[in-house]
Scaffold this motif. Sequence first.
Motif, PDB file in Angstrom:
ATOM      1  N   PHE A 173       9.886  21.854 -46.438  1.00 34.39           N
ATOM      2  CA  PHE A 173      11.221  22.382 -46.713  1.00 34.39           C
ATOM      3  C   PHE A 173      12.111  21.298 -47.312  1.00 34.39           C
ATOM      4  CE2 PHE A 173      10.890  25.892 -43.279  1.00 34.39           C
ATOM      5  CZ  PHE A 173      10.290  26.728 -44.197  1.00 34.39           C
ATOM      6  N   ALA A 174      11.996  20.083 -46.780  1.00 37.47           N
ATOM      7  CA  ALA A 174      12.779  18.970 -47.336  1.00 37.47           C
ATOM      8  C   ALA A 174      12.388  18.715 -48.782  1.00 37.47           C
ATOM      9  CB  ALA A 174      12.574  17.711 -46.491  1.00 37.47           C
ATOM     10  N   GLN A 191      10.754  12.401 -38.308  1.00 46.26           N
ATOM     11  CA  GLN A 191      11.144  13.757 -38.698  1.00 46.26           C
ATOM     12  C   GLN A 191      12.631  13.857 -39.000  1.00 46.26           C
ATOM     13  OE1 GLN A 191       9.702  16.680 -35.912  1.00 46.26           O
ATOM     14  NE2 GLN A 191       7.637  15.857 -35.929  1.00 46.26           N
ATOM     15  N   ALA A 192      13.407  12.921 -38.439  1.00 49.13           N
ATOM     16  CA  ALA A 192      14.840  12.915 -38.741  1.00 49.13           C
ATOM     17  C   ALA A 192      15.096  12.665 -40.220  1.00 49.13           C
ATOM     18  CB  ALA A 192      15.544  11.854 -37.898  1.00 49.13           C
ATOM     19  N   VAL A 193      14.172  11.964 -40.879  1.00 46.32           N
ATOM     20  CA  VAL A 193      14.329  11.692 -42.304  1.00 46.32           C
ATOM     21  C   VAL A 193      14.351  13.004 -43.085  1.00 46.32           C
ATOM     22  CG1 VAL A 193      13.279  10.583 -44.320  1.00 46.32           C
ATOM     23  CG2 VAL A 193      13.255   9.424 -42.102  1.00 46.32           C
ATOM     24  N   ALA A 194      13.452  13.926 -42.738  1.00 51.18           N
ATOM     25  CA  ALA A 194      13.418  15.222 -43.420  1.00 51.18           C
ATOM     26  C   ALA A 194      14.723  15.985 -43.222  1.00 51.18           C
ATOM     27  CB  ALA A 194      12.239  16.044 -42.908  1.00 51.18           C
ATOM     28  N   MET A 232       0.912  22.312 -37.971  1.00 49.16           N
ATOM     29  CA  MET A 232       1.646  22.341 -39.234  1.00 49.16           C
ATOM     30  C   MET A 232       3.150  22.459 -39.057  1.00 49.16           C
ATOM     31  SD  MET A 232      -0.667  22.007 -41.571  1.00 49.16           S
ATOM     32  CE  MET A 232       0.186  22.472 -43.060  1.00 49.16           C
ATOM     33  N   ALA A 233       3.644  22.482 -37.827  1.00 46.76           N
ATOM     34  CA  ALA A 233       5.082  22.685 -37.616  1.00 46.76           C
ATOM     35  C   ALA A 233       5.904  21.573 -38.250  1.00 46.76           C
ATOM     36  CB  ALA A 233       5.382  22.788 -36.122  1.00 46.76           C
ATOM     37  N   ALA A 234       5.540  20.319 -37.977  1.00 49.71           N
ATOM     38  CA  ALA A 234       6.288  19.196 -38.540  1.00 49.71           C
ATOM     39  C   ALA A 234       6.106  19.131 -40.051  1.00 49.71           C
ATOM     40  CB  ALA A 234       5.842  17.887 -37.888  1.00 49.71           C
ATOM     41  N   MET A 235       4.894  19.394 -40.536  1.00 51.54           N
ATOM     42  CA  MET A 235       4.650  19.324 -41.977  1.00 51.54           C
ATOM     43  C   MET A 235       5.471  20.364 -42.732  1.00 51.54           C
ATOM     44  SD  MET A 235       1.081  19.259 -44.130  1.00 51.54           S
ATOM     45  CE  MET A 235       0.762  17.579 -43.611  1.00 51.54           C
ATOM     46  N   LEU A 236       5.691  21.531 -42.116  1.00 51.76           N
ATOM     47  CA  LEU A 236       6.504  22.548 -42.777  1.00 51.76           C
ATOM     48  C   LEU A 236       7.935  22.066 -42.938  1.00 51.76           C
ATOM     49  CD1 LEU A 236       6.491  25.393 -43.971  1.00 51.76           C
ATOM     50  CD2 LEU A 236       7.171  26.263 -41.732  1.00 51.76           C
ATOM     51  N   GLY A 295       7.631  11.867 -48.889  1.00 51.95           N
ATOM     52  CA  GLY A 295       6.581  11.080 -48.248  1.00 51.95           C
ATOM     53  C   GLY A 295       6.858   9.592 -48.304  1.00 51.95           C
ATOM     54  N   VAL A 296       7.305   9.112 -49.455  1.00 50.17           N
ATOM     55  CA  VAL A 296       7.603   7.683 -49.598  1.00 50.17           C
ATOM     56  C   VAL A 296       8.820   7.300 -48.762  1.00 50.17           C
ATOM     57  CG1 VAL A 296       8.352   5.909 -51.226  1.00 50.17           C
ATOM     58  CG2 VAL A 296       6.516   7.484 -51.865  1.00 50.17           C
ATOM     59  N   LEU A 297       9.877   8.114 -48.824  1.00 44.76           N
ATOM     60  CA  LEU A 297      11.090   7.809 -48.058  1.00 44.76           C
ATOM     61  C   LEU A 297      10.811   7.804 -46.558  1.00 44.76           C
ATOM     62  CD1 LEU A 297      13.755   9.892 -50.025  1.00 44.76           C
ATOM     63  CD2 LEU A 297      13.580   7.399 -49.915  1.00 44.76           C
ATOM     64  N   GLU A 298      10.011   8.763 -46.109  1.00 44.27           N
ATOM     65  CA  GLU A 298       9.662   8.828 -44.682  1.00 44.27           C
ATOM     66  C   GLU A 298       8.937   7.561 -44.249  1.00 44.27           C
ATOM     67  OE1 GLU A 298       6.484  11.183 -41.830  1.00 44.27           O
ATOM     68  OE2 GLU A 298       6.351  11.204 -44.009  1.00 44.27           O
ATOM     69  N   ASN A 299       7.957   7.133 -45.037  1.00 45.69           N
ATOM     70  CA  ASN A 299       7.188   5.947 -44.685  1.00 45.69           C
ATOM     71  C   ASN A 299       8.048   4.690 -44.714  1.00 45.69           C
ATOM     72  OD1 ASN A 299       4.715   7.086 -44.112  1.00 45.69           O
ATOM     73  ND2 ASN A 299       3.599   5.687 -45.424  1.00 45.69           N
TER      74      ASN A 299
END
Length: 295
Positions: A227-228, A268-271, A219-223, A249-253
């Motif tokens: 936060f984002a 993860q840089a997107v977050a 869950m580290a990346a999901m957290l 979620g949409v922006l990341e994809n």
Amino acid sequence: MELFLQQLLDGLATGALYGALALSVVLVYRASGIVNFAQGEMAMFAAFLTWQAHTWGVPLVLAIGLSMLIAFAFGAGVERVLIRPFGTTAAAHLSLIIVTLGLMLVLTSGAGWTWGYLTKQVPPVFGEGVVDVGASAMSRQALGIILAVAVMSVLLYFLFQKTRLGLDMRAAASNPESARLSGIPVGRMLMLGWGLAGAIGALVGALAAPQLFLQPNMMAAMLLYAFAAATLGGFDSPVGALIGGLLVGVLENMAGTYIDIIGNDFKQAVALIIIMAVLLFKPEGLFGSRTVARV
């Protein structure tokens, strides 16, 4: 266009999980005024409880319900035992953040000590297979995630807007002193807020485990994405957390698909970019309340 629609649907499914986890972060923030850095690990530990109960023969849906009840009690206990003794003053906030970081490490180590660090496969809650959506397709699990988060959101809306308990919880979170003078048991309401956050996290962990594969650091990346989402939507806005999760979620994809330098390995840089941009240009988020202070 077909690729765009497919990435949009996939982004909504992952964004629903980000939004739900962000909602648990926001509930804790509204209750105690701090960011709980252990929220992801609490969800991870509950996911292990779900997996363990299922391996003992408990039906998966019932196992999720049991883990949510345990996570509710654990979240309420954390508020009562670890958080409340420090008080709610500004000076105590740094101490409380350190406490949540310590809890994060304890839960990660505890899960590894109990179940090991090898990944474990968790069956999808909503089964295998895909569902056609226009020219694209979604897995049954992804569609089920969206529906489950939607149902959870509706139930929480009715709790907070249509019941006396929900109104008391909102009053205790927004103005504890006035709520206390009105006879509302503020401490109990704050415990319920932490408990709800724990239960929501347990649901997120169970829904995310089939995709992430169950292991102590899952869950580290999901957290970070949560936060984002909370930052984008506003840390004092539950609705903003959910909408922010969908947007993240949409922006990341989309970024991973259409921006070559990001791809699938650097999403993860997107977050991080979202968090920095929001804090620089709109710190209160899209739906948060602007703080006005007398100088």
